[in-house]
Design an enzyme around this catalytic site. Structure first.
Site, PDB file in Angstrom:
ATOM      1  N   ARG A  71      20.583 -10.938  22.691  1.00  0.00           N
ATOM      2  CA  ARG A  71      19.900 -11.005  24.111  1.00  0.00           C
ATOM      3  C   ARG A  71      20.865 -11.480  25.187  1.00  0.00           C
ATOM      4  O   ARG A  71      21.338 -10.838  25.838  1.00  0.00           O
ATOM      5  CB  ARG A  71      18.715 -11.950  24.032  1.00  0.00           C
ATOM      6  CG  ARG A  71      17.764 -11.542  25.183  1.00  0.00           C
ATOM      7  CD  ARG A  71      17.958 -12.230  26.623  1.00  0.00           C
ATOM      8  NE  ARG A  71      17.984 -13.739  26.568  1.00  0.00           N
ATOM      9  CZ  ARG A  71      18.529 -14.604  27.418  1.00  0.00           C
ATOM     10  NH1 ARG A  71      19.227 -13.658  28.475  1.00  0.00           N
ATOM     11  NH2 ARG A  71      18.688 -15.832  27.396  1.00  0.00           N
ATOM     12  N   ASP A  72      21.280 -12.685  24.999  1.00  0.00           N
ATOM     13  CA  ASP A  72      22.138 -13.275  26.080  1.00  0.00           C
ATOM     14  C   ASP A  72      23.558 -12.854  26.094  1.00  0.00           C
ATOM     15  O   ASP A  72      24.036 -12.502  27.212  1.00  0.00           O
ATOM     16  CB  ASP A  72      22.224 -14.706  26.069  1.00  0.00           C
ATOM     17  CG  ASP A  72      22.639 -15.530  27.487  1.00  0.00           C
ATOM     18  OD1 ASP A  72      22.325 -14.912  28.388  1.00  0.00           O
ATOM     19  OD2 ASP A  72      22.445 -16.755  27.422  1.00  0.00           O
TER      20      ASP A  72
ATOM     21  N   HIS B 190      20.079 -25.017  25.678  1.00  0.00           N
ATOM     22  CA  HIS B 190      20.914 -23.838  25.806  1.00  0.00           C
ATOM     23  C   HIS B 190      22.157 -24.114  26.569  1.00  0.00           C
ATOM     24  O   HIS B 190      22.135 -24.081  27.995  1.00  0.00           O
ATOM     25  CB  HIS B 190      20.076 -22.938  26.535  1.00  0.00           C
ATOM     26  CG  HIS B 190      20.802 -21.543  26.740  1.00  0.00           C
ATOM     27  ND1 HIS B 190      20.172 -20.429  25.929  1.00  0.00           N
ATOM     28  CD2 HIS B 190      21.411 -20.968  27.738  1.00  0.00           C
ATOM     29  CE1 HIS B 190      21.230 -19.180  26.365  1.00  0.00           C
ATOM     30  NE2 HIS B 190      21.828 -19.786  27.310  1.00  0.00           N
TER      31      HIS B 190
ATOM     32  N   HIS C 238      26.344 -23.242  28.003  1.00  0.00           N
ATOM     33  CA  HIS C 238      27.299 -22.323  28.037  1.00  0.00           C
ATOM     34  C   HIS C 238      28.477 -23.051  27.892  1.00  0.00           C
ATOM     35  O   HIS C 238      28.648 -24.360  28.268  1.00  0.00           O
ATOM     36  CB  HIS C 238      27.367 -21.410  29.336  1.00  0.00           C
ATOM     37  CG  HIS C 238      26.194 -20.466  29.183  1.00  0.00           C
ATOM     38  ND1 HIS C 238      26.335 -19.038  29.166  1.00  0.00           N
ATOM     39  CD2 HIS C 238      24.955 -20.399  29.164  1.00  0.00           C
ATOM     40  CE1 HIS C 238      25.047 -18.503  29.219  1.00  0.00           C
ATOM     41  NE2 HIS C 238      24.256 -19.061  29.210  1.00  0.00           N
TER      42      HIS C 238
ATOM     43  N   CYS D 135      34.053 -14.735  28.324  1.00  0.00           N
ATOM     44  CA  CYS D 135      35.334 -15.486  28.072  1.00  0.00           C
ATOM     45  C   CYS D 135      35.400 -16.818  28.692  1.00  0.00           C
ATOM     46  O   CYS D 135      35.251 -16.886  29.772  1.00  0.00           O
ATOM     47  CB  CYS D 135      36.340 -14.713  28.890  1.00  0.00           C
ATOM     48  SG  CYS D 135      38.129 -15.653  28.502  1.00  0.00           S
TER      49      CYS D 135
ATOM     50  N   ASN E 112      28.194 -18.112  25.853  1.00  0.00           N
ATOM     51  CA  ASN E 112      27.174 -18.954  24.993  1.00  0.00           C
ATOM     52  C   ASN E 112      28.079 -20.121  24.386  1.00  0.00           C
ATOM     53  O   ASN E 112      29.138 -19.496  23.887  1.00  0.00           O
ATOM     54  CB  ASN E 112      26.145 -18.328  24.383  1.00  0.00           C
ATOM     55  CG  ASN E 112      25.351 -17.822  25.149  1.00  0.00           C
ATOM     56  OD1 ASN E 112      25.358 -16.655  25.302  1.00  0.00           O
ATOM     57  ND2 ASN E 112      24.399 -18.383  25.730  1.00  0.00           N
TER      58      ASN E 112
END
Lengths: 330, 330
Positions: free
Chosen positions: B24-25, B215, B217, B248, B257
């Site tokens: 998904r992400d 969650h 990043h 990246c 992520n």
């Protein structure tokens, strides 16, 4: 629960020493030799950014490490910076004598816990290195601070597992031999967070306040995680290299030091004081880029910039690619 | 001091849920659309590696995100895997209805704390999103678990600073609206470790056990550091993407992520159990490489391999470049 800043039971000491080791560990790991004048520029720019601890040279035969052949000249320059604590590495008696003569404040002697690595690195067993270290400490007494740089502490690519008891035993011997400071080095980039906490506590039990410093490589992406654990266990001195010089963290077997800018960013985000101006430190990358054209410069922060909550004023208009890409996401 | 494994005061719970959100992400952040059959292969391979939580699709208009146009087909396939907890994202009532009809177990609704981001992302204020979320929860009651995916929790590229009190207030409203789970998302990659600890505690004070998931990043290299702090504050569910797909970490504004393999490696090194076979998970990268030729695959562990102390037997003969480069170093 106490916050992550002070750790679970550590001293609420908000001052952290970041030692720039790129001029030694970074430069010795790349093929090219940096010109002495460029090393001086790097030292000056780092000093201007507020860095007050640098490991600038290594006293090893120029045949083995031509990158370090100008050790005396580089140290002489570094010693002109008021308040700069200047460190050099020396693996043997001859090197320590040269280091003392050069006037450095601190001398790091690498002592491998892994016998296989010790034999490969300095052709001595760890026990023989301790005996030599005792002589070096006697030689340096009152003239330079002696750091026992225990290496392969968290694992060895030659020997495999390195028992924690071996680390503690060697730390005890290093203190008995006269070490002023014990530093723990993740020479092969194998340290993991739980292990860092365990080993720091085991070594502190034998070295007490002489356990001062940690040296991590970022080979497996845990360099800053391991640093956080070190902070939580009361350590307040860490080695790092500008731009992660000396190894690509994304290549097999790479051994780049923890990136100095990313480390300082993390420390400042946690309200630790380093005395370093982060923007000025990032600007020093330009000195490296000019001195080593084409050499890859690593680092997250230099590319992404400070997060909005650490910038002086909220950047209301600063919509960037991150904001756009974040659309319809959690 | 307790060790870093159990944290300072957290529950000594050694089981951690890693939710693969790359389908998904990750996929929505790259330009190309992965073929449905490749998504199925990715799900199957991840499932075979032991991954039991996946966020596999997003119910948004295909015009906006063509990468997610096959949501129903992908979910139908994922639901054939016994014991796999299948999650989809849905930003509005229509999306939630589609998600319910698809049979997913969990539905994430993104709710931005930043008003600027909320308006840009879903054209609603946070308050209006909470009202809509209450309707969604009523609609889903007894049919799917509703996750309030609070976003821009740690900073916003549009608004700048995001007050922690705003995060807590929105979490309280989300719980009142019917959230089964509250998840905190570092949408813009701005989270820092001290902040993570503070916000987790503030949100837990209003959401109690419903605060379950983080969650992150890895935009600024702190993805795993923030995860460690989350663990120390009792969080046991984390999102991640195989190969850090979707951004990246070394480009400006990138929003990749947290890398799933590196996360699982860190967790296993701390004796947390994930149910995931790390070697098998790394092998899934080949599925991605085949499906998205030329797409960069990130990750430290996939390139450096497990450290010797985590390999089944000490690799006595496995001298590699790391060992060589480490010579005469601390």
């Amino acid at each position: 629960m106490r916050d992550a800043n002070t750790g679970c039971g550590g001293t609420p000491d908000h001052r952290v020493v970041v030692t720039e080791v790129g001029m030694r560990d970074g430069l010795q790991a790349i093929a090219r030799t940096m010109h002495t004048d460029d090393k001086k520029r790097w030292i000056d720019a780092s000093y201007a950014a507020g860095v007050r601890h640098m490991e600038v040279a290594s006293f090893v035969p120029a045949k083995l490490l031509p990158q370090m052949a100008d050790a005396e000249a580089v140290i002489a320059h570094a010693l002109t910076c008021p308040g700069l604590v200047v460190t050099a590495l020396a693996p043997n008696l001859k090197g320590v004598q040269r280091a003392i003569d050069s006037g450095v404040h601190r001398i790091v002697v690498p002592i491998s816990v892994s016998e296989a690595h010790s034999l490969a690195n300095v052709r001595k067993t760890p026990r023989d290195m301790i005996d030599a270290f005792a002589e070096m400490c006697a030689m340096a007494a009152g003239r330079a601070q002696m750091i026992a740089g225990l290496s392969t502490v968290f694992g060895c690519t030659l020997q495999g597992d390195v028992p924690q008891d071996d680390v503690a035993a060697l730390a005890r011997q290093a203190v008995a031999a006269g070490a002023d400071v014990v530093a723990l080095g993740d020479t092969t980039g194998q340290a993991t967070p739980r292990q860092v906490g365990e080993i720091v506590e085991k070594v502190r039990a034998v070295a007490q306040g002489k356990l001062r410093s940690l040296h991590f490589h970022d080979t497996r992406g845990l360099g800053l995680v391991n640093t956080l654990v070190g902070l939580q266990h009361g350590i307040r001195e860490f080695d790092a290299s500008l731009a992660g010089l000396g190894g690509c963290p994304h290549a097999p077997g790479a051994t780049g030091n923890v990136n100095a800018e990313d480390l300082v960013f993390m420390l400042h985000s946690m309200a630790f004081e380093t005395g370093i101006d982060l923007d000025a430190l990032i600007a020093v990358r330009a000195v490296l880029a000019a001195a080593l054209p084409g050499e890859p410069l690593y680092g997250y922060l230099a590319r992404a910039g400070l997060p909005s909550h650490m910038r002086p004023s909220p950047a209301g208009a600063a919509m960037n690619a991150a904001g756009t890409q974040a659309s319809v996401s959690s």
